[in-house]
Design an enzyme around this catalytic site. Structure first.
Site, short mmCIF file in Angstrom:
data_model
loop_
_atom_site.label_atom_id
_atom_site.label_comp_id
_atom_site.label_asym_id
_atom_site.label_seq_id
_atom_site.Cartn_x
_atom_site.Cartn_y
_atom_site.Cartn_z
N TYR A 1 0.86 -1.18 0.00
CA TYR A 1 0.00 0.00 0.00
C TYR A 1 0.90 1.23 0.00
CZ TYR A 1 -3.51 -3.38 1.64
OH TYR A 1 -4.35 -4.45 1.76
N CYS B 1 -1.15 -21.17 9.12
CA CYS B 1 -0.35 -19.96 8.95
C CYS B 1 -0.18 -19.57 7.48
CB CYS B 1 1.03 -20.18 9.56
SG CYS B 1 2.11 -18.72 9.40
N ARG C 1 2.06 -17.48 6.49
CA ARG C 1 3.50 -17.31 6.23
C ARG C 1 4.28 -18.57 6.56
NH1 ARG C 1 3.53 -11.81 8.50
NH2 ARG C 1 2.54 -10.71 6.80
N ASP D 1 -6.44 -17.92 3.94
CA ASP D 1 -5.60 -17.81 2.74
C ASP D 1 -5.34 -19.19 2.13
OD1 ASP D 1 -5.33 -15.06 2.88
OD2 ASP D 1 -3.54 -15.16 4.15
C1 PLP Z 1 -2.49 -6.17 6.11
C2 PLP Z 1 -1.36 -5.46 5.52
C3 PLP Z 1 -1.11 -4.13 5.85
C4 PLP Z 1 -1.98 -3.36 6.82
O1 PLP Z 1 -3.24 -3.18 6.26
P1 PLP Z 1 -4.38 -2.38 7.06
O2 PLP Z 1 -5.61 -2.60 6.23
O3 PLP Z 1 -3.95 -0.96 7.10
O4 PLP Z 1 -4.47 -2.97 8.41
C5 PLP Z 1 -0.06 -3.49 5.25
N1 PLP Z 1 0.72 -4.13 4.35
C6 PLP Z 1 0.49 -5.42 3.99
C7 PLP Z 1 1.38 -6.04 2.98
C8 PLP Z 1 -0.56 -6.12 4.56
O5 PLP Z 1 -0.77 -7.38 4.23
#
Ligand code: PLP
Length: 401
Positions: free
Chosen positions: A129, A148, A150, A309
């Site tokens: 993001y 998990c 991961r 997942d």
């Molecule tokens: C879950 C996650 C976040 C945080 O996401 P929010 O919706 O802000 O809690 C940030 N980066 C990655 C790669 C994620 O998987």
């Protein structure tokens, strides 16, 4: 019968045992039991330890014996003491004891289900993001959840958070001024010793554009004694610092966990929960509601409910997506809005978290919305005329650009 413990089915608090009743721990002092480092040193990692605590089912026997070349098994004595010794469907057992089904790989399973590797500019960072990153600081957990996401990295005992690797990860955040939120995860960051955790937090706090820090952890649930006065006094120096705690089932809410969450909340740390929707563990609306209510009572605000997942060997944990939608539908309107998490699918291959909601908008034509409420009664809502005209012109491309 091979029970090491003198218990009848259902004779205890939901199948939970007093640890002194188990032959494996009968001589353990309470000093040791409540010491998180003792708990880690004495984790259940072998069949012959587990078989002194519970009566393994054939599926568990097969899963535990086959386990070595996959994600390891490790269970804190504390968490193991919550297991029902006779019921293999126990929500705690299912989460941490490998079952035979874990050996089955479905054609949809992915090694890296959320596509984190391709969004990793340097080791230990996942940057998906625009304004926030994951910082993975360890591959260790107090207990390994069989579902998990991961599992490709956890339990390998390779340090991520040390030396030049940590330097590179932190320097990535320093250089990217758009990053205002860093989520420390792993593994479980609270498995790091206090001084190491404090050092990481100190370095992050020095970054001027980093507005908030979050820690994702399961320690308050699987190792509640990790939440010490010392740890809390460290964490509270780094506000605004949020904690996202991984909870699964109401059986996890014990007096020890309540104490840990109270200490954290009293230190002004906003607490959120993350829960994975798991088949025959928490996929009944009643079970989920109980969990969510117990969380609110401990000042933990339910944050995300994840569709499971597509991690390797986890198909036996997955429910249908509609199961999750229907749980949300049974919550909305029927309980406090604060109790309701966002139900999301973390998109396979890496698209981020996508919210999946019951549909309450029956139609939208021009300024008219036809909506249903939680009791399926129909309502109409009219948007302001001016807004409506702008929206129409935007649609026609008049105002584009
Ligand atoms: C879950 C996650 C976040 C945080 O996401 P929010 O919706 O802000 O809690 C940030 N980066 C990655 C790669 C994620 O998987």
């Amino acid at each position: 019968m091979r029970f090491a413990i003198n218990l009848k089915p259902g004779s205890t608090n939901g199948g939970r045992m007093d640890y002194h009743q188990c032959s494996l721990w009968k001589n353990v002092s309470s000093n040791d039991w409540y010491d998180w480092e003792w708990q880690l040193r004495n984790r259940i990692v072998r069949h012959n330890e587990l078989s002194q605590i519970i009566n393994l089912s054939p599926s568990e026997e097969a899963g535990v014996m086959a386990g070595h070349n996959r994600m390891p098994m490790a269970i804190t004595p504390y968490f193991a003491s919550l297991m029902d010794p006779v019921d293999p469907n126990c929500s705690i057992r299912r989460q941490v004891i490998p079952q035979q089904e874990e050996l089955n790989i479905s054609s949809y399973d992915l090694v890296d289900p959320c596509g984190e590797e391709k969004d990793s500019p340097v080791q230990g960072i996942v940057h998906r993001y625009p304004d926030r990153v994951l910082l993975l600081v360890t591959d260790r957990c107090a207990a390994y959840c069989r579902y998990c996401t991961r599992r490709r990295i956890v339990g390998a005992h390779e340090d991520i958070a040390t030396g030049s690797k940590l330097d590179a990860a932190i320097s990535y955040i320093e250089k990217n001024k758009k990053i205002r939120d860093c989520l420390i995860s792993g593994g479980d960051p609270l498995l790091l010793p206090d001084d190491q955790l404090e050092a990481i937090l100190t370095r992050l706090r020095k970054i001027p554009h980093l507005e908030m820090i979050r820690i994702g952890t399961r320690a308050p649930v699987t190792l509640p004694f990790r939440i010490t006065e010392k740890l809390v006094s460290i964490l509270k120096k780094f506000h605004p610092l949020y904690l996202s705690i991984h909870f699964t089932h109401p059986k996890e809410i014990t007096p020890d966990v309540q104490k840990a969450c109270n200490m954290l909340a009293d230190a002004g740390i906003p607490l959120g929960s993350q829960t994975v929707l798991l088949k025959n563990i928490n996929d009944k609306a009643q079970t989920m509601k109980k969990l969510l209510h117990e969380l609110l009572k401990m000042r933990v605000r339910p944050y995300y409910l994840y569709q499971c997942d597509l991690a390797m060997g986890t198909e036996h944990f997955r429910t249908s997506v509609m199961t999750g939608v229907s749980i949300i539908e049974k919550l909305r309107g029927y309980t406090s809005g604060y109790a309701i998490p966002s139900f999301v699918i973390d998109a396979p291959g890496g698209g981020g978290k996508i919210p999946i909601n019951p549909n309450y908008v029956l139609s939208n034509v021009k300024d008219k919305f036809v909506l249903r409420n939680f009791q399926n009664k129909i309502y109409e809502y009219y948007e302001p005329q001016a807004e409506q005209q702008v929206a129409v012109r935007e649609k026609e491309g008049v105002l584009v650009g």
